[in-house]
Enzyme design. Structure first.
Site, PDB file in Angstrom:
ATOM      1  N   SER A  51      -8.286  -7.432  -5.021  1.00  0.00           N
ATOM      2  CA  SER A  51      -6.967  -7.081  -5.551  1.00  0.00           C
ATOM      3  C   SER A  51      -5.818  -7.544  -4.663  1.00  0.00           C
ATOM      4  CB  SER A  51      -6.862  -5.565  -5.739  1.00  0.00           C
ATOM      5  OG  SER A  51      -7.020  -4.901  -4.510  1.00  0.00           O
ATOM      6  N   ASP A 336       1.823   0.620  -3.788  1.00  0.00           N
ATOM      7  CA  ASP A 336       0.991   1.711  -4.306  1.00  0.00           C
ATOM      8  C   ASP A 336       0.041   2.162  -3.202  1.00  0.00           C
ATOM      9  OD1 ASP A 336      -1.273   0.084  -4.231  1.00  0.00           O
ATOM     10  OD2 ASP A 336      -1.356  -0.240  -6.402  1.00  0.00           O
ATOM     11  N   HIS A 339      -1.961  -0.912  -1.690  1.00  0.00           N
ATOM     12  CA  HIS A 339      -1.438  -2.277  -1.588  1.00  0.00           C
ATOM     13  C   HIS A 339      -0.039  -2.331  -0.998  1.00  0.00           C
ATOM     14  CE1 HIS A 339      -4.481  -2.189  -4.813  1.00  0.00           C
ATOM     15  NE2 HIS A 339      -4.894  -3.279  -4.203  1.00  0.00           N
TER      16      HIS A 339
END
Ligand SMILES: *[C@@H]1O[C@H](CO)[C@@H](O)[C@H](O)[C@H]1NC(C)=O
Ligand SMILES: *[C@@H]1O[C@H](CO)[C@@H](O)[C@H](O)[C@H]1NC(C)=O
Ligand SMILES: *[C@@H]1O[C@H](CO)[C@@H](O)[C@H](O)[C@H]1NC(C)=O
Ligand SMILES: *[C@@H]1O[C@H](CO)[C@@H](O)[C@H](O)[C@H]1NC(C)=O
Ligand SMILES: *[C@@H]1O[C@H](CO)[C@@H](O)[C@H](O)[C@H]1NC(C)=O
Ligand SMILES: *[C@@H]1O[C@H](CO)[C@@H](O)[C@H](O)[C@H]1NC(C)=O
Length: 389
Positions: A51, A336, A339
């Site tokens: 991610s 978030d 991240h």
């Protein structure tokens, strides 16, 4: 104001913002900051990972909402729409592309034509080195098989010699391992030292196989971002109910072990594989430094994410109606719970590209970019032998 005028003012503001941010973050050579720009050499970048590097490949996969970021407020600071990146704006591979004079990434899985002379981005949120860590995503072997398709396509389109030259001069940028350790700790919450060691050996062993296959396909220049400080991410502090702010030790320990073995293995690979060049970008230490000394980097919040719910806003950014969102993500290290914010990513990318700090060794990405791979030179001189003027 009538809608059309409002929207054209909005576009104008957006264009001004783009200009402003490109001046801030990717100075052109006309600005005289030579150290930050690539020379005019053209080098492809192939991006692999999870991610942290996914530009939206998961938008095209049947995976759950936890593995997607194609809804607001993701993308709000730069793209103004959710692209699938787990960030308010650009991610590290985007900045690397800008430094290298390449366009921002489109997901490899995005339908339509792609110019693979520039490389491709195969990264997928939730992807592990090991298939079993999350079989629904593009785990490492799947990304490798897509890379092989691209390599074959380049050979068909450009001929063997030209394709080989592109692959030998290309940068192979990767971010792998985090998901494997999340999944391991999920199934083995209190691993012994021996279990940790065995698991790390298995992850690195499989990762080494991937690297060797890319090498066999002609890859020579590898940039490895190591695994971040998982235990200090808001997401895991929250999941472990660490109300005092302490990091989750077991996650810190196993990711440190991985990173140590990764460093050792790259040294070995360089002695085994002729022409193998690499760098390690120490994401673990650089992100940790931002978390511990936020003001040094101009942040004022490093322990709580900008977007999410819970004690550290560690989860559910954009996924539930009642999530919280900060007013200025630039003040936050984390967008978030898992991240970094775009601003943190731009600082991290600066460490990666320019080097000159304890966070990137033995080369900077700029040095790796400018390096002429011996294989590419051989192909060039063979061309002259085969086709004398
Ligand atoms: C693809 O990119 C390369 C390098 O930037 C460029 O030379 C080439 O013309 C592009 N090809 C197409 C079809 O756009
Ligand atoms: C790769 O992972 C598998 C488990 O998925 C393991 O059995 C195998 O030993 C690993 N390979 C290496 C070289 O470590
Ligand atoms: C954190 O607290 C919740 C609610 O009390 C509990 O369900 C969960 O198991 C705890 N997590 C850990 C890792 O202790
Ligand atoms: C990496 O090498 C160093 C120096 O030889 C050694 O101390 C360390 O234990 C090695 N790391 C791992 C994980 O094997
Ligand atoms: C961050 O610091 C600035 C300047 O001191 C202040 O105006 C702002 O309110 C702070 N933001 C947060 C979220 O604490
Ligand atoms: C790489 O090759 C180019 C063109 O052949 C040359 O101008 C450049 O100086 C070389 N770069 C390095 C780092 O050797």
């Amino acid at each position: 104001m009538e809608p059309a005028a409002a929207s054209s003012i909005r576009s104008l503001l957006y264009i001004m913002f783009l200009l402003y941010s490109s001046l801030l973050i990717a100075p052109t050579s006309s600005q005289g900051d030579e150290s930050r720009q690539a020379n005019n050499k053209h080098v492809a970048i192939f991006v692999f990972g999870d991610s942290v590097y996914d530009p939206g490949n998961n938008n095209y996969l049947h995976v759950g909402i936890d593995y997607k970021a194609n809804f607001t407020p993701y993308g709000e600071s730069f793209f103004e729409y959710p692209t699938g990146r787990f960030c308010d704006g650009r991610i590290v591979p985007d900045f690397a592309a800008m430094y290298s004079n390449l366009p921002l990434w489109e997901p490899y899985l995005q339908p339509g034509s792609h110019n693979f002379s520039n490389g491709a981005n195969f990264a997928s949120a939730g992807a592990g080195v090991l298939e079993e860590s999350e079989p629904r995503t593009l785990y490492s072997q799947k990304q490798l098989s897509y890379f092989k398709e691209v390599a074959n396509l380049l050979k068909q389109q450009l001929g063997d010699a030209e394709a080989k030259k592109i692959l030998a001069d290309a940068l192979y940028l990767s971010s792998f391992g985090g998901v494997d350790y999340m999944s391991f700790i999920d199934s083995t919450p209190n691993p012994t030292k021996l279990q940790q060691r065995e698991y790390v050996n298995m992850v690195i062993g499989n990762f080494t196989d991937v690297i060797k296959e890319i090498y066999e396909m002609g890859g020579r220049k590898f940039a490895f971002q190591n695994v971040g400080p998982l235990g200090c991410l808001p997401e895991f502090k929250q999941q472990y109910n660490h109300s005092g702010g302490a990091c989750v030790e077991v996650l810190q320990a196993i990711t440190s072990l991985h990173n140590s073995l990764l460093s050792n293995v790259t040294v070995e690979l360089q002695s085994q594989l002729s022409g193998f060049q690499y760098l390690i970008f120490d994401f673990f230490s650089s992100l940790n430094d931002m978390i511990n000394y936020p003001t040094k980097y101009g942040f004022n919040v490093s322990k709580i994410a900008c977007c999410g719910i819970g004690l550290y806003r560690g989860s559910e950014c954009g996924r539930v109606k009642e999530y919280e969102l900060c007013s200025n993500p630039n003040e936050y290290v984390f967008f978030d719970g898992g991240h970094a914010s775009e601003r943190a990513n731009s600082i991290l990318s600066n460490f990666l590209w320019n080097g000159g700090s304890e966070f990137t060794w033995p080369l900077s990405m700029k040095q790796l970019y400018e390096l002429n791979s011996t294989t590419a030179i051989e192909i060039l001189s063979n061309d002259k032998l085969l086709f004398p003027m």
